[in-house]
Design an enzyme around this catalytic site. Structure first.
Site, short mmCIF file in Angstrom:
data_model
loop_
_atom_site.label_atom_id
_atom_site.label_comp_id
_atom_site.label_asym_id
_atom_site.label_seq_id
_atom_site.Cartn_x
_atom_site.Cartn_y
_atom_site.Cartn_z
N GLU A 112 -0.19 -5.50 4.86
CA GLU A 112 -1.50 -5.98 5.36
C GLU A 112 -1.74 -7.46 5.04
O GLU A 112 -2.81 -7.83 4.55
CB GLU A 112 -2.64 -5.12 4.79
CG GLU A 112 -2.57 -3.68 5.24
CD GLU A 112 -3.81 -2.84 4.89
OE1 GLU A 112 -4.61 -3.27 4.03
OE2 GLU A 112 -3.95 -1.75 5.47
N GLU A 142 0.37 3.58 7.64
CA GLU A 142 -0.81 4.08 6.91
C GLU A 142 -1.74 4.71 7.93
O GLU A 142 -2.16 4.03 8.88
CB GLU A 142 -1.56 2.96 6.17
CG GLU A 142 -0.88 2.50 4.90
CD GLU A 142 -1.72 1.51 4.09
OE1 GLU A 142 -2.96 1.63 4.07
OE2 GLU A 142 -1.10 0.62 3.49
O1 AHR Z 1 -4.22 3.31 1.19
C1 AHR Z 1 -5.17 2.57 0.49
C2 AHR Z 1 -5.14 1.09 0.86
O2 AHR Z 1 -5.52 0.94 2.18
C3 AHR Z 1 -3.79 0.43 0.78
O3 AHR Z 1 -3.50 -0.04 -0.47
C4 AHR Z 1 -3.94 -0.71 1.75
O4 AHR Z 1 -2.71 -1.07 2.34
C5 AHR Z 1 -4.96 -0.22 2.75
O5 AHR Z 1 -5.93 -1.16 2.97
#
Ligand code: AHR
Length: 501
Positions: free
Chosen positions: A173, A292
């Site tokens: 990110e 994610e």
């Molecule tokens: O999954 C929790 C957080 O969400 C992670 O660390 C990050 O990559 C995202 O913003």
């Protein structure tokens, strides 16, 4: 039409389902690692400190690619702090979640766990506060045969054999202003390309995931992705997509229609990848790593990720209900429908932190979202088929028109797996599976997840409100299967089929 017909034609094939779309994510945040998978103090710990109860519940989910060590954590992590004798590893302040990191769990503990669990390790390097050289040394530590500085270090730490980690993420990110070391797209692209070159020179067999947009709402959405892909060129194999959703307006019908936007997010990113490829006149195809994804909104605020300078705090321990389980099934249906472009996907996360499993002391709780994951985990090998859905639907407030039934299907060896979600909060749905070129012989298994209401949850006091149950009364007549789905339910049905229809 008051019933739903799902047409599945053997010839309407999308692509083989990549097992890596059933991946997970283990980050050093809150109690995901410590008190989650690793808890030497627990009565549940095995001889290596892994929690047996957690691991046996995770085993049922058959995760494939397991992303580690973050997440936001990755952008401040120096992997050398987490290897070597545990007693000499430094205790550090951790800035992603303002916590303390003991470093008692690091690369070697993760790889041992991955091997025990049959996970494919997927390591995200630090491109926030770290350097391309540090990233390439990590590849050397994991993958080179002994004889060089970092491979010898690995051998000294107990493994002469390389770990052979094939999947690596180029940071996390990096477009997000919250990220340690966040930079504009052109700077990240340079950094990522430098790291990628060194990493692939160290082990040409690895595959790399470049950071795509962290959120579809960020102002740099798509422009970030274009800039990065155009610069990094052939060094990237995948671009990452992230997505967290929730029922922010307390409107179940609208929330359950969010799946339209998963399809759209995937299709738009694939369109961008094809644009970059075409513009560069390149033969290199980029695939998507949805690395994610989950429901996350109740605990998505600054305080929920603030560990107040303490170790293993209760951070982002979202409690999931039935409607969240339906949305999780919707994510998986969308990945299966896009099996031609989505090759990796990682549920964020696997234990305690926005997770299907919660621990409390030596107790464990399986949350509502555990159950759809389990249904899919048992039925995932094969070819994704186009599921043509004809039936009633509704216009949602934010995501356009959706059919009441969301569906996906996988054609395996002698088996057809179907996955169905009934979005109606009030009406049972009559569903007909209408195959073409597939002869349904028998019902091998049919399972259902449902519950008393959209908001129903499992709790430590009442842990079984949501669970898998048998779906009965499937009529298999004339090559068609007909059955009823209760309101707010997820069904997974596997049919035995004749190989030739
Ligand atoms: O999954 C929790 C957080 O969400 C992670 O660390 C990050 O990559 C995202 O913003």
């Amino acid at each position: 039409m008051d019933h739903t017909k799902v047409i599945l034609d053997r010839d309407y094939q999308i692509a083989p389902v990549d097992p890596r779309i059933f991946g997970g994510f283990l980050e050093h945040i809150g109690r995901a690692v410590y008190e989650g998978v690793y808890d030497p103090q627990s009565k549940q710990a095995d001889e290596n400190g892994y929690r047996k109860d957690v691991l046996s519940s995770l085993e049922q989910l058959r995760f494939t690619a397991m992303r580690y060590p973050g997440g936001n954590f990755a952008s401040g992590y120096h992997w050398l702090d987490g290897v070597g004798p545990q007693s000499s590893r430094p205790v550090l302040k951790e800035l992603a979640s303002l916590s303390i990191e003991s470093n008692q769990f690091g690369t070697d503990e993760f790889i041992r766990l991955a091997r025990k669990m049959n996970w494919t390790p997927m390591i995200a390097v630090n491109l926030g506060t770290g350097t391309p050289e540090e990233a390439c040394n990590w590849v050397e530590y994991c993958n080179r045969p002994i004889g060089t500085k970092y491979s010898n270090l690995r051998a000294g730490n107990g493994s002469a054999e390389p770990y052979d980690v094939k999947l690596w993420g180029l940071g996390n990110e990096m477009d997000g202003p919250w990220q340690q070391g966040h930079v504009p797209a052109n700077q990240y692209a340079i950094h990522a390309q430098q790291a990628a070159k060194l990493m692939k020179d160290t082990d040409p067999s690895i595959e790399l995931v470049v950071c795509g947009s962290a959120e579809i709402g960020l102002p740099t959405y798509m422009e970030w992705d274009r800039t990065v892909l155009e610069y990094i060129g052939d060094y990237a194999d995948f671009i990452s997509l992230h997505r967290y959703v929730g029922n922010l307006n307390g409107d179940t019908a609208d929330y359950l229609a969010v799946t339209n936007s998963f399809d759209q997010q995937i299709e738009v990113m694939d369109g961008l990848c094809r644009y970059v490829q075409a513009k560069a006149r390149s033969r290199k195809r980029y695939y998507l790593a949805f690395d994610e994804w989950n429901v996350w909104y109740r605990t998505q605020n600054v305080e929920s990720v603030n560990g107040h300078g303490k170790f293993a705090q209760h951070l982002v321990e979202e409690e999931y209900n039935l409607e969240d389980a339906l949305v999780v099934a919707g994510f998986l249906n969308s990945f299966i429908r896009h099996a031609d472009v989505v090759k990796i996907a990682n549920l964020a996360q696997i234990v305690n932190v926005i997770a299907p499993i919660l621990t409390r002391g030596d107790q464990i709780l399986l949350q509502s979202i555990y159950y759809p994951l389990e249904l899919y985990a048992r039925r995932r090998e094969g070819m994704a088929l186009q599921a043509i859905v004809r039936g009633p639907g509704y216009e949602s407030k934010n995501y356009g028109f959706v059919q009441t039934i969301d569906a996906s299907a996988i054609l395996g060896d002698g088996v057809l797996h179907t996955f169905l979600v009934n979005r109606s909060a009030t009406e049972p749905a009559t569903v007909e599976i209408a195959p073409a070129g597939i002869r349904l012989k028998s019902v091998l298994s049919a399972e259902l997840v449902t519950g008393p209401s959209a908001g129903a949850c499992n709790t430590f006091d009442q842990p079984d409100t949501i669970h898998n149950q048998k779906l009965a009364n499937i009529n298999l007549i004339d090559q068609k299967a007909t059955f009823q789905l209760p309101p707010l339910s997820i069904a997974a049905i596997s049919f035995g089929i004749d190989d030739k229809a």
